[in-house]
Design a protein around this motif. Structure first.
Motif, PDB file in Angstrom:
ATOM      1  N   PHE A  67      14.228  21.633  -1.864  1.00  0.00           N
ATOM      2  CA  PHE A  67      13.695  20.783  -0.796  1.00  0.00           C
ATOM      3  C   PHE A  67      12.241  20.425  -1.080  1.00  0.00           C
ATOM      4  CE2 PHE A  67      16.834  22.877   2.350  1.00  0.00           C
ATOM      5  CZ  PHE A  67      17.833  22.030   1.922  1.00  0.00           C
ATOM      6  N   ALA A  68      11.470  21.420  -1.492  1.00  0.00           N
ATOM      7  CA  ALA A  68      10.055  21.168  -1.777  1.00  0.00           C
ATOM      8  C   ALA A  68       9.880  20.217  -2.953  1.00  0.00           C
ATOM      9  CB  ALA A  68       9.343  22.493  -2.057  1.00  0.00           C
ATOM     10  N   GLU A  69      10.765  20.327  -3.925  1.00  0.00           N
ATOM     11  CA  GLU A  69      10.680  19.430  -5.086  1.00  0.00           C
ATOM     12  C   GLU A  69      10.988  17.991  -4.696  1.00  0.00           C
ATOM     13  OE1 GLU A  69      12.803  18.876  -9.476  1.00  0.00           O
ATOM     14  OE2 GLU A  69      13.244  20.632  -8.223  1.00  0.00           O
ATOM     15  N   HIS A  70      12.027  17.785  -3.865  1.00  0.00           N
ATOM     16  CA  HIS A  70      12.366  16.427  -3.440  1.00  0.00           C
ATOM     17  C   HIS A  70      11.348  15.872  -2.446  1.00  0.00           C
ATOM     18  CE1 HIS A  70      16.140  15.982  -5.518  1.00  0.00           C
ATOM     19  NE2 HIS A  70      16.607  17.132  -5.023  1.00  0.00           N
ATOM     20  N   ALA A  71      10.689  16.734  -1.730  1.00  0.00           N
ATOM     21  CA  ALA A  71       9.686  16.257  -0.772  1.00  0.00           C
ATOM     22  C   ALA A  71       8.507  15.593  -1.466  1.00  0.00           C
ATOM     23  CB  ALA A  71       9.216  17.409   0.106  1.00  0.00           C
ATOM     24  N   LYS A  73       8.781  13.603  -4.052  1.00  0.00           N
ATOM     25  CA  LYS A  73       9.166  12.298  -4.567  1.00  0.00           C
ATOM     26  C   LYS A  73       8.936  11.225  -3.515  1.00  0.00           C
ATOM     27  CE  LYS A  73      12.828  14.142  -7.547  1.00  0.00           C
ATOM     28  NZ  LYS A  73      14.277  14.089  -7.880  1.00  0.00           N
ATOM     29  N   PRO A  74       8.627   9.999  -3.921  1.00  0.00           N
ATOM     30  CA  PRO A  74       8.466   8.914  -2.941  1.00  0.00           C
ATOM     31  C   PRO A  74       9.808   8.544  -2.327  1.00  0.00           C
ATOM     32  CG  PRO A  74       8.273   8.077  -5.175  1.00  0.00           C
ATOM     33  CD  PRO A  74       8.321   9.564  -5.294  1.00  0.00           C
ATOM     34  N   ILE A  75       9.771   8.048  -1.108  1.00  0.00           N
ATOM     35  CA  ILE A  75      11.000   7.718  -0.396  1.00  0.00           C
ATOM     36  C   ILE A  75      11.733   6.552  -1.045  1.00  0.00           C
ATOM     37  CG2 ILE A  75       9.869   6.144   1.219  1.00  0.00           C
ATOM     38  CD1 ILE A  75      11.744   7.222   3.382  1.00  0.00           C
ATOM     39  N   THR A  76      11.000   5.675  -1.715  1.00  0.00           N
ATOM     40  CA  THR A  76      11.658   4.551  -2.389  1.00  0.00           C
ATOM     41  C   THR A  76      12.596   5.033  -3.497  1.00  0.00           C
ATOM     42  OG1 THR A  76       9.691   4.375  -3.807  1.00  0.00           O
ATOM     43  CG2 THR A  76       9.793   2.938  -1.869  1.00  0.00           C
ATOM     44  N   GLN A  77      12.241   6.135  -4.174  1.00  0.00           N
ATOM     45  CA  GLN A  77      13.115   6.664  -5.205  1.00  0.00           C
ATOM     46  C   GLN A  77      14.399   7.233  -4.595  1.00  0.00           C
ATOM     47  OE1 GLN A  77      11.182   9.443  -7.815  1.00  0.00           O
ATOM     48  NE2 GLN A  77      13.080   9.995  -8.898  1.00  0.00           N
ATOM     49  N   HIS A  78      14.280   7.875  -3.460  1.00  0.00           N
ATOM     50  CA  HIS A  78      15.474   8.378  -2.772  1.00  0.00           C
ATOM     51  C   HIS A  78      16.377   7.222  -2.342  1.00  0.00           C
ATOM     52  CE1 HIS A  78      14.116  12.538  -2.653  1.00  0.00           C
ATOM     53  NE2 HIS A  78      12.924  12.110  -2.255  1.00  0.00           N
ATOM     54  N   VAL A 107      11.155   1.261   5.973  1.00  0.00           N
ATOM     55  CA  VAL A 107      10.048   1.871   5.213  1.00  0.00           C
ATOM     56  C   VAL A 107       8.779   1.051   5.360  1.00  0.00           C
ATOM     57  CG1 VAL A 107       9.260   2.442   2.884  1.00  0.00           C
ATOM     58  CG2 VAL A 107      11.595   2.990   3.575  1.00  0.00           C
ATOM     59  N   ARG A 108       8.921  -0.271   5.382  1.00  0.00           N
ATOM     60  CA  ARG A 108       7.733  -1.130   5.478  1.00  0.00           C
ATOM     61  C   ARG A 108       7.102  -1.061   6.862  1.00  0.00           C
ATOM     62  NH1 ARG A 108      10.089  -5.260   4.289  1.00  0.00           N
ATOM     63  NH2 ARG A 108      10.319  -6.300   6.307  1.00  0.00           N
ATOM     64  N   VAL A 109       7.903  -1.069   7.901  1.00  0.00           N
ATOM     65  CA  VAL A 109       7.351  -1.070   9.263  1.00  0.00           C
ATOM     66  C   VAL A 109       6.793   0.303   9.632  1.00  0.00           C
ATOM     67  CG1 VAL A 109       7.939  -1.376  11.697  1.00  0.00           C
ATOM     68  CG2 VAL A 109       8.865  -2.947   9.986  1.00  0.00           C
ATOM     69  N   THR A 110       7.502   1.363   9.264  1.00  0.00           N
ATOM     70  CA  THR A 110       7.028   2.713   9.588  1.00  0.00           C
ATOM     71  C   THR A 110       5.954   3.220   8.632  1.00  0.00           C
ATOM     72  OG1 THR A 110       8.826   3.677   8.281  1.00  0.00           O
ATOM     73  CG2 THR A 110       9.230   3.336  10.629  1.00  0.00           C
ATOM     74  N   ARG A 111       5.725   2.490   7.529  1.00  0.00           N
ATOM     75  CA  ARG A 111       4.718   2.867   6.524  1.00  0.00           C
ATOM     76  C   ARG A 111       4.977   4.274   5.976  1.00  0.00           C
ATOM     77  NH1 ARG A 111      -0.930   0.661   9.343  1.00  0.00           N
ATOM     78  NH2 ARG A 111      -0.255  -1.518   9.572  1.00  0.00           N
ATOM     79  N   ALA A 112       6.212   4.543   5.701  1.00  0.00           N
ATOM     80  CA  ALA A 112       6.602   5.847   5.189  1.00  0.00           C
ATOM     81  C   ALA A 112       6.412   5.893   3.679  1.00  0.00           C
ATOM     82  CB  ALA A 112       8.062   6.131   5.529  1.00  0.00           C
ATOM     83  N   VAL A 113       5.905   7.037   3.187  1.00  0.00           N
ATOM     84  CA  VAL A 113       5.701   7.261   1.753  1.00  0.00           C
ATOM     85  C   VAL A 113       6.672   8.323   1.248  1.00  0.00           C
ATOM     86  CG1 VAL A 113       4.032   7.937  -0.022  1.00  0.00           C
ATOM     87  CG2 VAL A 113       3.279   6.604   1.964  1.00  0.00           C
ATOM     88  N   HIS A 114       6.858   9.383   2.042  1.00  0.00           N
ATOM     89  CA  HIS A 114       7.776  10.451   1.684  1.00  0.00           C
ATOM     90  C   HIS A 114       8.842  10.589   2.776  1.00  0.00           C
ATOM     91  CE1 HIS A 114       3.981  11.394  -0.445  1.00  0.00           C
ATOM     92  NE2 HIS A 114       4.792  11.760  -1.437  1.00  0.00           N
ATOM     93  N   LEU A 115       9.837  11.422   2.510  1.00  0.00           N
ATOM     94  CA  LEU A 115      10.908  11.619   3.482  1.00  0.00           C
ATOM     95  C   LEU A 115      10.395  12.200   4.789  1.00  0.00           C
ATOM     96  CD1 LEU A 115      13.754  13.028   1.188  1.00  0.00           C
ATOM     97  CD2 LEU A 115      13.644  10.754   2.208  1.00  0.00           C
ATOM     98  N   ARG A 116       9.366  13.033   4.712  1.00  0.00           N
ATOM     99  CA  ARG A 116       8.856  13.673   5.922  1.00  0.00           C
ATOM    100  C   ARG A 116       8.140  12.700   6.844  1.00  0.00           C
ATOM    101  NH1 ARG A 116       5.763  15.617   1.644  1.00  0.00           N
ATOM    102  NH2 ARG A 116       3.616  14.798   1.558  1.00  0.00           N
TER     103      ARG A 116
END
Length: 526
Positions: A67-71, A73-78, A107-116
């Motif tokens: 979980f920590a390893e995937h956290a 990574k950027p959300i775009t890769q997921h 992703v664009r509206v929420t300005r999310a970078v990671h899954l968290r």
């Protein structure tokens, strides 16, 4: 202890990676690739041994480290990995495109970078922004559905421990006030004018309108319909599961007018895999045909478009008296509420309750007026009922019996009773839970416990008001029976509970089939 090493062929070469080997928590040897620097590879080895030590002592699990390893990574890769999974599963191109655009917009509206960075409050704010922008509840729910499917996949792939937006609820879609576009049904004259437009007839578009009306097929279903799916001999269309919107195979019966249109559309030299329609009219073309037919596209905010042909057919069938369930099957809906709320354009819906309410007199009106009594009788369906009378008269000789079987049964019962009781007593009142004409068993009659209750039965000649026990004793019968003199047709009354009240038999009950105690024609006398 682990070790850092190079391959024999690469020992004297520069720019080649180092490798490190260690023993994991299960006691198995693991070899992993490092970097071109020996110092960095040594640090990777030390980190791996530290992870093994933490796992052995239960400080952290392998899943938590994943979980920590995937956290990181950027959300775009997921999202890219998820879209590749959808394409591998076999989602069609349209669904794949819609999901891609919806996730990228989130992703664009929420300005999310990671899954968290994506949680329930962020998704709720995103849905509120879409609602303020005038998006329909169904569109908002489609975005929410795409986001939930993505995070469920992340949980299944051990990229997240839980779905952070699982508790976010969908917007209510039912009801016309929750829809952005309200459709209307065309009248019969308007639809007839549409299929008679000269330009549409010359181009053959009127056949598309006729088939869409009589089959309830959607625009995309008409476009994918193939010649092998049409059976003109048996007048039906076998809609494949991959064409149907609900992904279920359906058989659609064809109206004779739709058969004629299909015969005119399908050419003799076509192949089974060819499309039935070379093209489906575009929305702009459909609107021009409506203008030529004199049909207003929008009335009171409700629009008439190509999909409204389904609504038009459902409304016309409802006006012709077709049941709601049959119309639901015609439109291939899983929920009858969709058919009733979204595809029925009936202006006035008056059910039986509405007719009953309309039949009630105004407050303060006299209920004994002839017109009020007649209105109530018609509303309740008792305007032609036979009135229950207190006096009992013998049935007429020319009265038609109920049936030959019933007449023979009554004759046998009367003959048996006359032989057993020559004084002419042919009527019987007893307690039983059955409504059959056969007498109750001895046990049931013993359990009736007929007490000193007066039994007043009018026979048209005299009335016997003695207690039941005296009536039975006076006739030479046992106490568990009560026999009375009534007209020749025997009648059985079945009561479910002991009643301390007398019974009066009316002509309606004498000429009817056996019934329960509480049925009409058996009037308690207090």
């Amino acid at each position: 202890m682990g070790s850092v090493w190079k391959r024999k062929t690469d020992k004297r070469r520069s720019g080649v990676p180092w490798w490190f080997t260690y023993i994991n928590e299960l006691g198995k040897r693991r070899t992993e690739k490092g970097t071109c620097s020996k110092e960095e590879t040594t640090e990777l080895l030390q980190a791996a041994e530290a992870r093994v030590l933490r796992r052995k002592h239960g400080v952290v699990s392998a899943k938590d480290e994943k979980f920590a390893e995937h956290a990181k990574k950027p959300i775009t890769q997921h999202i890219e990995d998820y879209l590749a999974h959808c394409e591998c599963v076999g989602h069609n191109d349209k669904h794949h495109h819609n999901v891609t655009q919806q996730l990228k917009r989130i992703v664009r509206v929420t300005r999310a970078v990671h899954l968290r960075d994506v949680d329930a409050p962020a998704i709720e704010r995103y849905m509120m922004k879409m609602k303020e922008a005038g998006r329909a509840p169904r569109t908002i729910n489609h975005h929410l559905k795409a986001a939930k499917a993505f995070f469920n996949w992340c949980v299944a792939e051990d990229r997240l421990s839980i779905n952070p937006i699982a508790r976010v609820k969908r917007h209510e879609e039912r009801g016309r006030h929750n829809r952005r576009m309200l459709r209307r049904a065309a009248t019969r004259d308007e639809f007839e004018a549409l299929i008679r437009v000269p330009e549409a007839v010359r181009r053959g578009r009127h056949h598309v309108y006729i088939i869409a009306y009589w089959t309830g097929l959607r625009r995309n279903e008409l476009r994918q319909l193939q010649c092998r799916d049409v059976d003109l001999e048996h007048r039906q269309i076998v809609l494949p599961a991959h064409v149907d919107k609900a992904r279920k195979e359906n058989q659609i019966h064809l109206h004779p007018q739709a058969v004629e249109s299909l015969r005119a559309t399908i050419l003799p030299d076509v192949k089974p895999g060819d499309r039935v329609f070379r093209s489906i009219p575009e929305p702009s073309t459909f609107n021009r045909d409506c203008e030529r037919a004199g049909i207003k596209r929008e009335i009171d905010g409700r629009v008439f478009n190509f999909h409204a042909l389904r609504m038009t057919a459902n409304t016309h069938l409802g006006q012709d008296g077709v049941s709601e369930d049959d119309r639901r099957r015609f439109l291939r809906h899983s929920d009858p509420r969709i058919t009733r709320d979204n595809y029925d354009d009936t202006k006035v819906r008056l059910d039986s309750l509405g007719h009953i309410i309309d039949s009630q007199p105004p407050i303060g009106a006299k209920t004994d007026r002839p017109e009020v009594v007649e209105q109530r009788a018609k509303a309740t369906g008792t305007d032609d009922a036979v009135a229950v009378s207190d006096d009992v008269s013998k049935p007429k000789d020319d009265e038609t019996p109920r049936s030959a079987c019933a007449a023979r049964r009554d004759e046998r019962a009367s003959h048996n009773d006359t032989e057993r009781y020559p004084d002419g007593v042919v009527g019987r009142i007893e307690r039983s839970g059955s409504t059959d004409y056969n007498p109750a068993s001895e046990t049931e009659l013993d359990s009736a416990r007929l007490t000193e209750t007066k039994c007043e039965v009018s026979t048209g000649e005299d009335t016997d008001s003695r207690p039941r026990s005296q009536v039975a004793q006076g006739d030479g019968l046992q106490n568990r029976y009560s026999w009375v003199r009534i007209p020749p047709r025997p009648f059985f009354i079945a009561t479910r509970t002991p009643r301390r009240e007398a019974l009066r038999l009316s002509p309606a009950c004498m000429n009817a089939r056996p019934r329960s105690f509480d049925s009409p024609g058996v009037t308690p006398v207090i």
